[in-house]
Scaffold this active site. Structure first.
Site, mmCIF file in Angstrom:
data_model
loop_
_atom_site.group_PDB
_atom_site.id
_atom_site.type_symbol
_atom_site.label_atom_id
_atom_site.label_comp_id
_atom_site.label_asym_id
_atom_site.label_seq_id
_atom_site.Cartn_x
_atom_site.Cartn_y
_atom_site.Cartn_z
ATOM 1 N N LYS A 210 0.810 -1.190 0.000
ATOM 2 C CA LYS A 210 0.000 0.000 0.000
ATOM 3 C C LYS A 210 0.858 1.260 0.000
ATOM 4 O O LYS A 210 0.366 2.349 -0.243
ATOM 5 C CB LYS A 210 -0.881 0.013 1.274
ATOM 6 C CG LYS A 210 -1.729 -1.216 1.477
ATOM 7 C CD LYS A 210 -2.318 -1.188 2.913
ATOM 8 C CE LYS A 210 -2.993 -2.510 3.198
ATOM 9 N NZ LYS A 210 -3.345 -2.630 4.617
ATOM 10 N N ASP B 95 7.634 3.468 -3.046
ATOM 11 C CA ASP B 95 7.772 4.497 -2.012
ATOM 12 C C ASP B 95 9.199 4.518 -1.475
ATOM 13 O O ASP B 95 9.826 5.560 -1.375
ATOM 14 C CB ASP B 95 6.759 4.252 -0.882
ATOM 15 C CG ASP B 95 6.738 2.792 -0.418
ATOM 16 O OD1 ASP B 95 7.422 1.942 -1.041
ATOM 17 O OD2 ASP B 95 6.038 2.497 0.560
ATOM 18 N N ASP C 203 14.704 -0.301 0.732
ATOM 19 C CA ASP C 203 15.565 -0.452 1.909
ATOM 20 C C ASP C 203 16.663 -1.440 1.553
ATOM 21 O O ASP C 203 17.704 -1.064 1.030
ATOM 22 C CB ASP C 203 14.689 -0.916 3.076
ATOM 23 C CG ASP C 203 15.467 -1.071 4.366
ATOM 24 O OD1 ASP C 203 16.666 -0.770 4.381
ATOM 25 O OD2 ASP C 203 14.871 -1.489 5.379
ATOM 26 N N LYS D 128 17.360 3.895 0.671
ATOM 27 C CA LYS D 128 18.282 3.794 1.805
ATOM 28 C C LYS D 128 19.630 3.238 1.338
ATOM 29 O O LYS D 128 19.721 2.647 0.263
ATOM 30 C CB LYS D 128 17.673 2.892 2.881
ATOM 31 C CG LYS D 128 16.488 3.521 3.599
ATOM 32 C CD LYS D 128 16.105 2.675 4.792
ATOM 33 C CE LYS D 128 14.839 3.155 5.426
ATOM 34 N NZ LYS D 128 14.447 2.304 6.561
ATOM 35 N N VAL E 195 11.334 5.480 8.577
ATOM 36 C CA VAL E 195 10.561 6.684 8.276
ATOM 37 C C VAL E 195 9.088 6.340 8.058
ATOM 38 O O VAL E 195 8.755 5.219 7.657
ATOM 39 C CB VAL E 195 11.127 7.424 7.033
ATOM 40 C CG1 VAL E 195 12.539 7.906 7.312
ATOM 41 C CG2 VAL E 195 11.102 6.549 5.784
ATOM 42 N N ASP F 181 4.010 3.403 6.458
ATOM 43 C CA ASP F 181 3.324 3.171 7.731
ATOM 44 C C ASP F 181 4.237 2.644 8.815
ATOM 45 O O ASP F 181 5.353 2.181 8.554
ATOM 46 C CB ASP F 181 2.213 2.135 7.529
ATOM 47 C CG ASP F 181 2.771 0.712 7.402
ATOM 48 O OD1 ASP F 181 3.708 0.520 6.597
ATOM 49 O OD2 ASP F 181 2.291 -0.190 8.108
ATOM 50 N N ARG G 4 0.286 6.633 7.431
ATOM 51 C CA ARG G 4 0.311 6.701 5.960
ATOM 52 C C ARG G 4 -0.262 8.024 5.455
ATOM 53 O O ARG G 4 0.099 8.491 4.388
ATOM 54 C CB ARG G 4 -0.528 5.575 5.355
ATOM 55 C CG ARG G 4 0.035 4.178 5.542
ATOM 56 C CD ARG G 4 -0.722 3.204 4.641
ATOM 57 N NE ARG G 4 -0.536 1.810 5.012
ATOM 58 C CZ ARG G 4 0.480 1.050 4.640
ATOM 59 N NH1 ARG G 4 1.447 1.550 3.908
ATOM 60 N NH2 ARG G 4 0.555 -0.218 4.997
HETATM 61 P P1 5GP Z 1 13.119 -3.855 1.217
HETATM 62 O O1 5GP Z 1 12.701 -5.176 0.657
HETATM 63 O O2 5GP Z 1 13.681 -2.906 0.192
HETATM 64 O O3 5GP Z 1 14.044 -4.011 2.387
HETATM 65 O O4 5GP Z 1 11.830 -3.204 1.868
HETATM 66 C C1 5GP Z 1 10.829 -2.735 1.074
HETATM 67 C C2 5GP Z 1 9.596 -2.399 1.865
HETATM 68 O O5 5GP Z 1 9.865 -2.316 3.268
HETATM 69 C C3 5GP Z 1 9.064 -1.040 1.514
HETATM 70 O O6 5GP Z 1 8.243 -1.069 0.384
HETATM 71 C C4 5GP Z 1 8.339 -0.659 2.769
HETATM 72 O O7 5GP Z 1 7.059 -1.220 2.782
HETATM 73 C C5 5GP Z 1 9.158 -1.293 3.864
HETATM 74 N N1 5GP Z 1 10.107 -0.337 4.449
HETATM 75 C C6 5GP Z 1 11.451 -0.315 4.290
HETATM 76 N N2 5GP Z 1 11.992 0.716 4.970
HETATM 77 C C7 5GP Z 1 10.956 1.367 5.568
HETATM 78 C C8 5GP Z 1 10.869 2.527 6.393
HETATM 79 O O8 5GP Z 1 11.842 3.211 6.734
HETATM 80 N N3 5GP Z 1 9.630 2.887 6.792
HETATM 81 C C9 5GP Z 1 8.507 2.193 6.448
HETATM 82 N N4 5GP Z 1 7.361 2.652 6.918
HETATM 83 N N5 5GP Z 1 8.551 1.095 5.675
HETATM 84 C C10 5GP Z 1 9.762 0.691 5.233
#
Ligand code: 5GP
Length: 195
Positions: free
Chosen positions: A60, A116, A119, A147, A169, A175, A181
């Protein structure tokens, strides 16, 4: 101005304290987000001239970015959505499951994934591989936030709004346990909220 050196962008105002919303710092105001999305939109328009774009959002978190980036584009686009499982809390698990698939056949399409935040990039690496297996003409990625760890990801991210340090964040679609959100700005959550 506080800990300005923490943040890579000169334009970031981190001086505002929103204790009542459990945010320790506002990283990006509504205006800063909109300005950056408009810049990204100009670049996307130039890069995709003469080609149809299918914007693919991941529910979302990407809802706000999709709404504003798509409206910043002065051209026709199609929009479709996927929902994938994500983790609860603040750490990436790397476990991805499709909860809702696209309605669109990707064969021959120019797909631009709208995210959005990236990470670890685990979710995105999986998603891009999945989309590429469906025979699209191209798959590129646009994300509002990225990040540091994502820089080591094998997947190239073509459009990045802001590079941010490692911090959790919230706001503008992002969220913590489904809350925050609907904030117009993006900020860091006070540790007492999730510890
Ligand atoms: P990744 O697979 O790149 O580690 O994580 C992707 C998903 O993790 C993002 O789409 C998001 O939903 C969540 N996420 C990663 N970092 C953050 C953060 O700092 N804040 C929030 N609210 N969600 C995050």
């Amino acid at each position: 101005m506080g800990k300005r050196a923490l943040w890579q962008s000169d334009s970031v105002d981190i001086s505002r304290v929103e204790a009542d919303l459990d945010l320790t710092q506002t990283l990006f105001t509504e205006e800063q987000i909109q300005t950056r999305l408009a810049e990204m939109a100009r670049q996307i328009e130039a890069d995709y001239e003469g080609r149809d774009i299918l914007l693919v959002g991941v529910l979302k978190g990407a809802v706000m970015v999709m709404a504003d980036l798509s409206r910043a584009l002065n051209r026709h686009v199609e929009i479709d959505w996927m929902a994938v499982s994500s983790y609860a809390g603040t750490k990436s698990s790397g476990v991805v499951r499709i909860l809702k698939d696209l309605d669109t056949d990707l064969a021959g399409r120019h797909v631009l994934v709208v995210e959005d935040i990236i990470d670890t990039g685990l979710t995105l690496s999986w998603l891009v591989a999945n989309l590429r297996s469906r025979g699209p003409a191209s798959v590129e990625i646009a994300t509002l936030l990225r990040k540091p760890e994502a820089l080591e990801m094998p997947v190239e991210v073509k459009y990045v709004g802001f590079d941010i340090p490692n911090a959790f964040v919230v706001g503008y679609g992002l969220d913590f346990n489904e809350k925050y959100r609907n904030l117009r700005s993006i900020g860091t959550l006070a540790e007492h909220v999730y510890s």
